[in-house]
Design a protein around this motif. Structure first.
Motif, PDB file in Angstrom:
ATOM      1  N   UNK A  56       5.136 -14.457  -0.658  1.00  0.00           N
ATOM      2  CA  UNK A  56       4.286 -13.930   0.412  1.00  0.00           C
ATOM      3  C   UNK A  56       4.983 -12.785   1.158  1.00  0.00           C
ATOM      4  N   UNK A  57       6.285 -12.928   1.401  1.00  0.00           N
ATOM      5  CA  UNK A  57       7.046 -11.860   2.070  1.00  0.00           C
ATOM      6  C   UNK A  57       7.088 -10.606   1.203  1.00  0.00           C
ATOM      7  N   UNK A  58       7.323 -10.776  -0.098  1.00  0.00           N
ATOM      8  CA  UNK A  58       7.369  -9.631  -0.997  1.00  0.00           C
ATOM      9  C   UNK A  58       6.027  -8.891  -0.986  1.00  0.00           C
ATOM     10  N   UNK A  59       4.937  -9.641  -1.085  1.00  0.00           N
ATOM     11  CA  UNK A  59       3.605  -9.020  -1.112  1.00  0.00           C
ATOM     12  C   UNK A  59       3.296  -8.346   0.219  1.00  0.00           C
ATOM     13  N   UNK A  60       3.691  -8.974   1.319  1.00  0.00           N
ATOM     14  CA  UNK A  60       3.455  -8.387   2.640  1.00  0.00           C
ATOM     15  C   UNK A  60       4.223  -7.071   2.766  1.00  0.00           C
ATOM     16  N   UNK A  61       5.480  -7.073   2.344  1.00  0.00           N
ATOM     17  CA  UNK A  61       6.293  -5.864   2.404  1.00  0.00           C
ATOM     18  C   UNK A  61       5.760  -4.775   1.481  1.00  0.00           C
ATOM     19  N   UNK A  62       5.326  -5.169   0.284  1.00  0.00           N
ATOM     20  CA  UNK A  62       4.782  -4.200  -0.667  1.00  0.00           C
ATOM     21  C   UNK A  62       3.502  -3.583  -0.123  1.00  0.00           C
ATOM     22  N   UNK A  63       2.680  -4.394   0.510  1.00  0.00           N
ATOM     23  CA  UNK A  63       1.426  -3.901   1.086  1.00  0.00           C
ATOM     24  C   UNK A  63       1.718  -2.943   2.225  1.00  0.00           C
ATOM     25  N   UNK A  64       2.685  -3.290   3.048  1.00  0.00           N
ATOM     26  CA  UNK A  64       3.047  -2.442   4.187  1.00  0.00           C
ATOM     27  C   UNK A  64       3.619  -1.116   3.707  1.00  0.00           C
ATOM     28  N   UNK A  65       4.423  -1.128   2.646  1.00  0.00           N
ATOM     29  CA  UNK A  65       5.034   0.089   2.127  1.00  0.00           C
ATOM     30  C   UNK A  65       3.995   1.061   1.562  1.00  0.00           C
ATOM     31  N   UNK A  66       2.937   0.534   0.968  1.00  0.00           N
ATOM     32  CA  UNK A  66       1.939   1.406   0.339  1.00  0.00           C
ATOM     33  C   UNK A  66       0.809   1.788   1.288  1.00  0.00           C
ATOM     34  N   UNK A  67       0.664   1.040   2.380  1.00  0.00           N
ATOM     35  CA  UNK A  67      -0.460   1.306   3.298  1.00  0.00           C
ATOM     36  C   UNK A  67      -0.192   2.476   4.208  1.00  0.00           C
TER      37      UNK A  67
END
Length: 67
Positions: A56-67
């Motif tokens: 969940x942390x990885x996906x949250x960080x990945x989403x934040x990086x691309x948004x």
């Protein structure tokens, strides 16, 4: 340190296949993330187990990086 043990007992571990299904990627992609250190995992024998919260942390960080 009883509180620390209780926290560890509440961790849900996922297999590489379960992580791949959850993330909708291949198992090889999950292995690459684990080996590169981008995704936290624990080695159990010859297998890896990934804490669910790490996914969940990885996906949250990945989403934040691309948004």
């Amino acid at each position: 340190m009883p509180g620390k043990d209780k926290g560890l007992a509440e961790v849900t571990f996922l297999t590489v296949a379960e992580v791949a299904t959850l993330m909708r990627v291949s198992k090889m992609t999950v292995y690459r993330l684990v080996h590169s250190g981008e995704l936290t995992a624990v080695r159990v024998g010859r297998s890896f187990r990934v804490p669910e919260n790490a996914v969940h942390e990885y996906l949250k960080d990945a989403f934040t990086d691309t948004a």
